[in-house]
Design an enzyme around this catalytic site. Structure first.
Site, PDB file in Angstrom:
ATOM      1  N   ASP A 459       0.836  -1.205   0.000  1.00 51.60           N
ATOM      2  CA  ASP A 459       0.000   0.000   0.000  1.00 51.60           C
ATOM      3  C   ASP A 459       0.871   1.257   0.000  1.00 51.60           C
ATOM      4  O   ASP A 459       2.095   1.203   0.255  1.00 51.60           O
ATOM      5  CB  ASP A 459      -0.910  -0.041   1.245  1.00 51.60           C
ATOM      6  CG  ASP A 459      -2.231   0.667   1.031  1.00 51.60           C
ATOM      7  OD1 ASP A 459      -2.325   1.494   0.106  1.00 51.60           O
ATOM      8  OD2 ASP A 459      -3.171   0.403   1.805  1.00 51.60           O
ATOM      9  N   ASP A 524     -10.477   1.970  -3.754  1.00 53.22           N
ATOM     10  CA  ASP A 524     -11.021   1.633  -2.436  1.00 53.22           C
ATOM     11  C   ASP A 524     -12.541   1.586  -2.462  1.00 53.22           C
ATOM     12  O   ASP A 524     -13.153   1.261  -1.446  1.00 53.22           O
ATOM     13  CB  ASP A 524     -10.583   2.678  -1.399  1.00 53.22           C
ATOM     14  CG  ASP A 524      -9.224   2.345  -0.812  1.00 53.22           C
ATOM     15  OD1 ASP A 524      -8.663   1.299  -1.169  1.00 53.22           O
ATOM     16  OD2 ASP A 524      -8.720   3.147   0.003  1.00 53.22           O
TER      17      ASP A 524
END
Ligand code: DGJ
Length: 721
Positions: A459, A524
């Protein structure tokens, strides 16, 4: 002003270079200054065409202009009369480096078919710029430049090195992408007018608003029609892409498409003997609309040696299931349920390492938190493996929370950010420092080995902003190379490990990071309404097997919208599918549908992850039709999607693109994941009589399709009989 004196050809007609591959040609010849110029980039030409092409490659001499025709070379610069953005901006001892001319071509002459290198030197012979062009089997052109300091003394300061390509006058519109967190890859369109269409990222990553792919084409170009020239920069740091249009044109071309790394002030200084290499500009041409461009990009990407070769395992990611609430029993139950429902990879997201009880602390301390995991991650990993699943783990290696042991021990490792510039309570580590890179490699390697990790979700949850080191030097360029070093070394040590590139969703989905990773976390946002357009945009460049696509909970965590299981599942099917949902709380009805969906994914993924992406233009506002068709056109899976209402009451014959008119197909509705909700009294009659058998020619005319309510998708399968 007028002149009766004919102007000699300023494009030299001897020894042109003709790259031809995959239905595309790129032709180079020398201009009057002795620099290579691209005289053609587009449709495939035969060698018999080249003499005529060169004979017609010199434009008129304009009024109130240079006395010789304009040239636009691969090293275009002011010294040779170019008035647009230069290819190379650099200085040595205050002198401008410009006036590049050819010193070498490799390979020379007839051997050149798919790759060529032109070495040029500037007027003072202080720098050598090697321009490499490779045209692959898909017709995708890979362009790079290597700039070497060949002066005996003095460093070269590099401000920019760009790969620039010519566009004809009929390239009249530009389409690229923008967006924000949870709404990435939003298409925008503009007319190409005089001036520069400039898209820059100074975020230290391409960003959610990345231009991603710049498409230029004929007026109104769309998915299935139009001639298009398109480019993407394979780079994960700061960057710029531009379309530039000067009144005087670019040789016989009209405008310029190109880009490169956006080099920060003082970031690149080459000592004698040093070389700066640009990222690859990846570009292609098609006269078959955006789908034609996409087909070339997908074929090119799929031919990379590192492209995933195995079936993409259906995964469960724990983020929207449990967030930071880690507990061995809960997660073991979740993994067990997931395995029962057909999941093949279990990914433990954020929250497993020291001090990480929420997003305020812990980043940088890549040790298992023994207050939550007293026996380490091994018991969970063991259980997951015993269930026959792969085990995945989340890291955010470039980042550090001030509230971490690492930040306390090594404050000098942080890129000196202003405390007011904390983002998600975190800062960036300086990956330009060897000791930082070594430390991160050692930590990741240790955790991966101990916990037998098969998959890393990597990430990256903030922009880099100033990113100055202790000496005040901007570090984005060196940091990006450091990130690549860590990824390369981790992959070297763990050759079977797969890695996902996530940056708060789709903030880093470029082909630079994908040269070292196996998929991207597309967004997301798991809300299928948003996901339809996010995936559609991302798929312009990336094939579905590289796009993480998850079924989230009924109520989307990022938009608050409700979506039926069938719509969530039909949306996630067109990517590398997964679940991000606490399955232990799913109803028995939902569980039955999940099991049916995982089986459907396993059945169809061979086709979905190898076929040609097809998107229909001729659909009603508020509706989408997209599909994947096998290369032999004997199979296809389509989704008929409604994301919004419209004033149209009926869905009259909707043409199904991409199939073979001469083939007869069986048409099946795949509704084992739940029926799409209709806004009608009865389906079109053909849907009520079992499987329909019909020719591709009829399908090209169109099928009347059910009128769906918004937030629904109908899956249609076409199989040759
Ligand atoms: C942002 C990612 O995009 C999410 O999927 C999740 O991994 C969180 N970070 C975890 O902090």
């Amino acid at each position: 002003m007028s002149s009766s004196n004919p102007v000699p050809n300023t494009v030299v007609q001897e020894s042109p270079t003709h790259l031809r591959n995959g239905g595309v040609s790129v032709v180079f010849a020398l201009d009057a200054f002795g620099a290579p110029t691209i005289v053609h980039w587009g449709s495939a030409l035969s060698d018999a065409d080249i003499a005529g092409l060169l004979a017609t490659a010199t434009p008129a001499v304009m009024n109130s202009s240079l006395d010789t025709p304009r040239s636009f070379s691969i090293a275009a610069g002011l010294a040779h009369g170019w008035s647009g953005t230069p290819a190379i901006e650099a200085t040595i001892a205050d002198a401008v480096i410009d006036g590049f001319t050819l010193v070498r071509v490799e390979p020379a002459g007839e051997q050149t078919r798919t790759q060529v290198q032109f070495a040029l030197q500037d007027a003072r012979a202080t720098a050598e710029a090697t321009f490499t062009y490779r045209l692959d089997d898909a017709g995708v052109l890979h362009s790079t430049v290597a700039l070497e300091n060949i002066a005996a003394e003095h460093p070269i300061d590099v401000a920019a090195v760009r790969s620039l390509l010519p566009l004809p006058a009929r390239a009249a519109e530009v389409v690229d992408f923008t967006g924000r967190w949870t709404n990435e890859k939003v298409q925008q369109r503009a007319e190409i007018l005089d001036g520069t269409w400039l898209r820059s990222s100074r975020r230290g990553r391409p960003g959610h608003d990345s231009s991603f792919v710049t498409l230029t084409g004929t007026v109104g170009f769309r998915f299935r029609a139009g001639e298009i020239w398109a480019a993407h920069l394979a780079w994960s740091g700061d960057q710029e892409m531009r379309v530039e249009h000067l009144p005087e044109g670019a040789g016989v071309h009209r405008s310029v498409l190109g880009g490169g790394e956006l080099v920060g002030v003082g970031e690149i200084r080459l000592q004698p003997g040093d070389t700066y290499r640009t990222p690859e500009l990846v570009s292609t041409w098609s006269d078959e609309g955006i789908d034609g461009i996409t087909a070339r990009f997908h074929a090119s990407i799929r031919s990379r040696p590192g492209h995933p070769q195995t079936s993409r395992p259906l995964l469960l990611n724990t983020w929207e299931a449990v967030y930071f609430d880690h507990d061995l029993d809960t997660l073991t139950t979740l993994a067990t349920t997931a395995a029962e429902l057909g999941v093949e990879r279990f990914v433990l997201d954020d929250g497993w390492f020291r001090g990480r009880r929420d997003d305020h602390a812990g980043l940088g301390d890549w040790f298992v938190d023994d207050t939550v995991w007293p026996d380490g991650l091994e018991p969970l990993s063991q259980r997951v493996h015993d269930l026959g699943l792969e085990f995945g783990l989340w890291f955010e290696p470039e980042m550090v929370n001030p509230d971490s042991d690492l930040a306390r021990q090594h404050p000098e490792w942080l890129l000196g950010e202003n405390p007011l510039l904390a983002s998600r309570h975190q800062f960036v580590l300086d990956f330009a420092r060897d000791e930082v890179v070594d430390h991160v490699i050692e930590r990741l390697d240790d955790v991966i080995a101990r916990a037998r990790v098969d998959f890393v979700k990597w990430d990256h949850n903030r922009d880099l902003h100033a990113s100055l080191d202790a000496q005040g030097r901007r570090r984005v360029h060196a940091h990006t190379l450091g990130v690549y070093r860590v990824l390369d070394e981790i992959r070297r040590r763990h050759p079977r490990l797969e890695i996902e590139s996530c940056a708060s969703g789709g903030g880093r989905t470029d082909l630079g990071i994908l040269a070292r990773t196996d998929r991207v976390w597309t967004s997301d946002c798991n809300d299928p309404i948003e996901r339809q357009s996010i995936q559609r945009g991302t798929q312009t460049l990336l094939p579905p097997e590289l796009l993480g696509a998850h079924v989230g909970p009924t109520v989307s965590h990022t938009t608050g919208r409700n979506a039926s299981f069938s719509f969530r599942a039909a949306t996630a099917l067109f990517g590398h599918a997964g679940l991000e949902w606490d399955l232990t709380k799913a109803s028995s009805d939902d569980r039955a549908k999940i099991a049916a969906w995982t089986a459907l994914y396993r059945e169809l993924r061979g086709l979905l992850h190898s076929g040609v992406t097809v998107r229909a233009d001729e659909v009603d506002e508020g509706a989408l039709l997209h599909g994947i068709v096998s290369h032999d056109r004997r199979e296809g899976v389509f989704a008929w999607v409604r994301i919004d209402t419209s004033t149209t009451a009926q869905s009259p014959r909707v043409p199904i693109p991409g199939l073979d008119p001469a083939t007869t197909y069986r048409v099946r509705v795949r509704d084992e994941i739940g029926a799409a909700h209709r806004h009608q009294v009865a389906d079109p009659a053909w849907l009520g009589v079992g499987d329909l058998v019909v020719t591709g020619a009829v399908l090209a005319q169109g099928l009347p399709l059910p009128v769906l309510n918004p937030g629904n998708a109908l899956l249609l399968q076409f199989t040759a009989v």
